[in-house]
Enzyme design. Structure first.
Site, PDB file in Angstrom:
ATOM      1  N   ASN A  44       0.674  -1.199   0.024  1.00  0.00           N
ATOM      2  CA  ASN A  44      -0.097   0.125   0.150  1.00  0.00           C
ATOM      3  C   ASN A  44       0.814   1.296   0.075  1.00  0.00           C
ATOM      4  O   ASN A  44       2.209   1.299   0.587  1.00  0.00           O
ATOM      5  CB  ASN A  44      -0.964  -0.034   1.118  1.00  0.00           C
ATOM      6  CG  ASN A  44      -0.216  -0.342   2.764  1.00  0.00           C
ATOM      7  OD1 ASN A  44       0.556  -0.764   2.798  1.00  0.00           O
ATOM      8  ND2 ASN A  44      -1.204   0.313   3.450  1.00  0.00           N
ATOM      9  N   GLU A  46       0.236   5.087   0.769  1.00  0.00           N
ATOM     10  CA  GLU A  46      -0.755   6.327   1.111  1.00  0.00           C
ATOM     11  C   GLU A  46      -0.243   7.637   0.791  1.00  0.00           C
ATOM     12  O   GLU A  46       0.883   7.749   0.388  1.00  0.00           O
ATOM     13  CB  GLU A  46      -0.886   5.885   2.546  1.00  0.00           C
ATOM     14  CG  GLU A  46      -1.403   4.784   3.225  1.00  0.00           C
ATOM     15  CD  GLU A  46      -1.634   4.500   4.632  1.00  0.00           C
ATOM     16  OE1 GLU A  46      -1.403   5.257   5.468  1.00  0.00           O
ATOM     17  OE2 GLU A  46      -2.334   3.771   5.065  1.00  0.00           O
ATOM     18  N   CYS A  55      -3.946   0.446  -2.531  1.00  0.00           N
ATOM     19  CA  CYS A  55      -3.938  -0.512  -1.859  1.00  0.00           C
ATOM     20  C   CYS A  55      -2.863  -1.575  -2.350  1.00  0.00           C
ATOM     21  O   CYS A  55      -2.374  -1.481  -3.523  1.00  0.00           O
ATOM     22  CB  CYS A  55      -5.169  -1.337  -1.694  1.00  0.00           C
ATOM     23  SG  CYS A  55      -6.531  -0.798  -0.627  1.00  0.00           S
ATOM     24  N   GLU A  57      -2.964  -4.612  -3.027  1.00  0.00           N
ATOM     25  CA  GLU A  57      -3.433  -5.516  -4.090  1.00  0.00           C
ATOM     26  C   GLU A  57      -3.384  -4.472  -5.544  1.00  0.00           C
ATOM     27  O   GLU A  57      -3.005  -5.301  -6.677  1.00  0.00           O
ATOM     28  CB  GLU A  57      -4.980  -5.864  -3.872  1.00  0.00           C
ATOM     29  CG  GLU A  57      -5.048  -6.686  -2.879  1.00  0.00           C
ATOM     30  CD  GLU A  57      -5.126  -5.942  -1.453  1.00  0.00           C
ATOM     31  OE1 GLU A  57      -4.881  -4.881  -1.289  1.00  0.00           O
ATOM     32  OE2 GLU A  57      -5.900  -6.738  -0.492  1.00  0.00           O
ATOM     33  N   CYS A  88     -10.176  -4.825   0.201  1.00  0.00           N
ATOM     34  CA  CYS A  88     -11.351  -4.044   0.316  1.00  0.00           C
ATOM     35  C   CYS A  88     -12.575  -4.185  -0.848  1.00  0.00           C
ATOM     36  O   CYS A  88     -11.932  -5.021  -1.927  1.00  0.00           O
ATOM     37  CB  CYS A  88     -10.844  -2.525   0.269  1.00  0.00           C
ATOM     38  SG  CYS A  88     -10.367  -1.988  -1.301  1.00  0.00           S
ATOM     39  N   CYS A  91     -10.770  -3.669  -4.298  1.00  0.00           N
ATOM     40  CA  CYS A  91      -9.687  -4.668  -4.754  1.00  0.00           C
ATOM     41  C   CYS A  91     -10.262  -5.710  -5.088  1.00  0.00           C
ATOM     42  O   CYS A  91      -9.874  -6.721  -5.911  1.00  0.00           O
ATOM     43  CB  CYS A  91      -8.777  -4.623  -3.706  1.00  0.00           C
ATOM     44  SG  CYS A  91      -7.521  -3.132  -3.430  1.00  0.00           S
TER      45      CYS A  91
HETATM   46  N1  THU Z   1      -5.184  -1.853   2.803  1.00  0.00           N
HETATM   47  C1  THU Z   1      -4.382  -2.516   1.674  1.00  0.00           C
HETATM   48  O1  THU Z   1      -3.482  -2.225   1.215  1.00  0.00           O
HETATM   49  N2  THU Z   1      -5.189  -3.705   1.310  1.00  0.00           N
HETATM   50  C2  THU Z   1      -6.233  -4.448   2.025  1.00  0.00           C
HETATM   51  O2  THU Z   1      -6.395  -5.408   1.712  1.00  0.00           O
HETATM   52  C3  THU Z   1      -6.768  -3.584   3.119  1.00  0.00           C
HETATM   53  C4  THU Z   1      -6.344  -2.258   3.482  1.00  0.00           C
HETATM   54  C5  THU Z   1      -4.408  -0.558   2.887  1.00  0.00           C
HETATM   55  C6  THU Z   1      -5.149   0.770   2.559  1.00  0.00           C
HETATM   56  C7  THU Z   1      -4.480   1.687   3.469  1.00  0.00           C
HETATM   57  O3  THU Z   1      -3.485   2.234   3.202  1.00  0.00           O
HETATM   58  C8  THU Z   1      -4.429   0.793   4.869  1.00  0.00           C
HETATM   59  O4  THU Z   1      -4.475  -0.404   4.408  1.00  0.00           O
HETATM   60  C9  THU Z   1      -5.699   1.163   5.893  1.00  0.00           C
HETATM   61  O5  THU Z   1      -6.690   1.101   5.342  1.00  0.00           O
END
Ligand code: THU
Length: 133
Positions: A44, A46, A55, A57, A88, A91
């Site tokens: 991920n 941010e 994310c 994925e 999520c 994804c």
């Molecule tokens: N996140 C992912 O990268 N993949 C997931 O399957 C669930 C959530 C990330 C998004 C964000 O950067 C952090 O987790 C918190 O939501």
């Protein structure tokens, strides 16, 4: 139970350590095996403008597509915390673009496998390319 994809589990754990998650502090790694046999991983990423992050994925899918692969055979997602780090909703939809209902999605924690799903279990009645006709 089928054999653990240790290479994917290791790849997801390794890339999770590279995650850029200064806001949520929730690091995630994802690894994909393509039908062609490639392994692609991503974390991920941010952003200070929160909605601009994405994310793990999505990062892994982008790496796969950039390599010219178009079919997902198997997915591992590794997160922290007590609960399952399932993909999520967005994804799940992104994975469906390149995978089938029976594609395994393994959810891991730092200690290893926590639970195994199929994509259809995570996203029943999905809207996909077949829906478009
Ligand atoms: N996140 C992912 O990268 N993949 C997931 O399957 C669930 C959530 C990330 C998004 C964000 O950067 C952090 O987790 C918190 O939501």
């Amino acid at each position: 139970m089928s054999k653990l994809p240790q290479d994917l589990i290791d790849a997801a754990a390794a890339v999770r350590a590279m995650a850029h998650a200064p806001y949520s502090k929730f690091q995630v790694g994802a690894a994909i095996r393509s039908a062609e046999g490639g392994v692609f991983s991503g974390c991920n990423v941010e952003n200070a403008a929160y909605p601009q992050g994405w994310c793990a994925e999505a990062s892994a899918i982008a790496a796969m597509v950039a390599a010219g692969h178009r079919r997902i055979a198997e997915v591992v997602v590794t997160g922290g915390g007590e609960r399952l780090c399932t993909p999520c909703g967005g994804c799940r939809q992104k994975l469906i673009e390149f995978a089938g209902p029976d594609t395994p999605v393994l959810i891991c924690g730092p200690e290893g496998l926590r639970r195994r799903f199929t994509l259809a279990e995570l996203m029943p009645h999905a809207f996909d390319r077949d829906t478009l006709g």
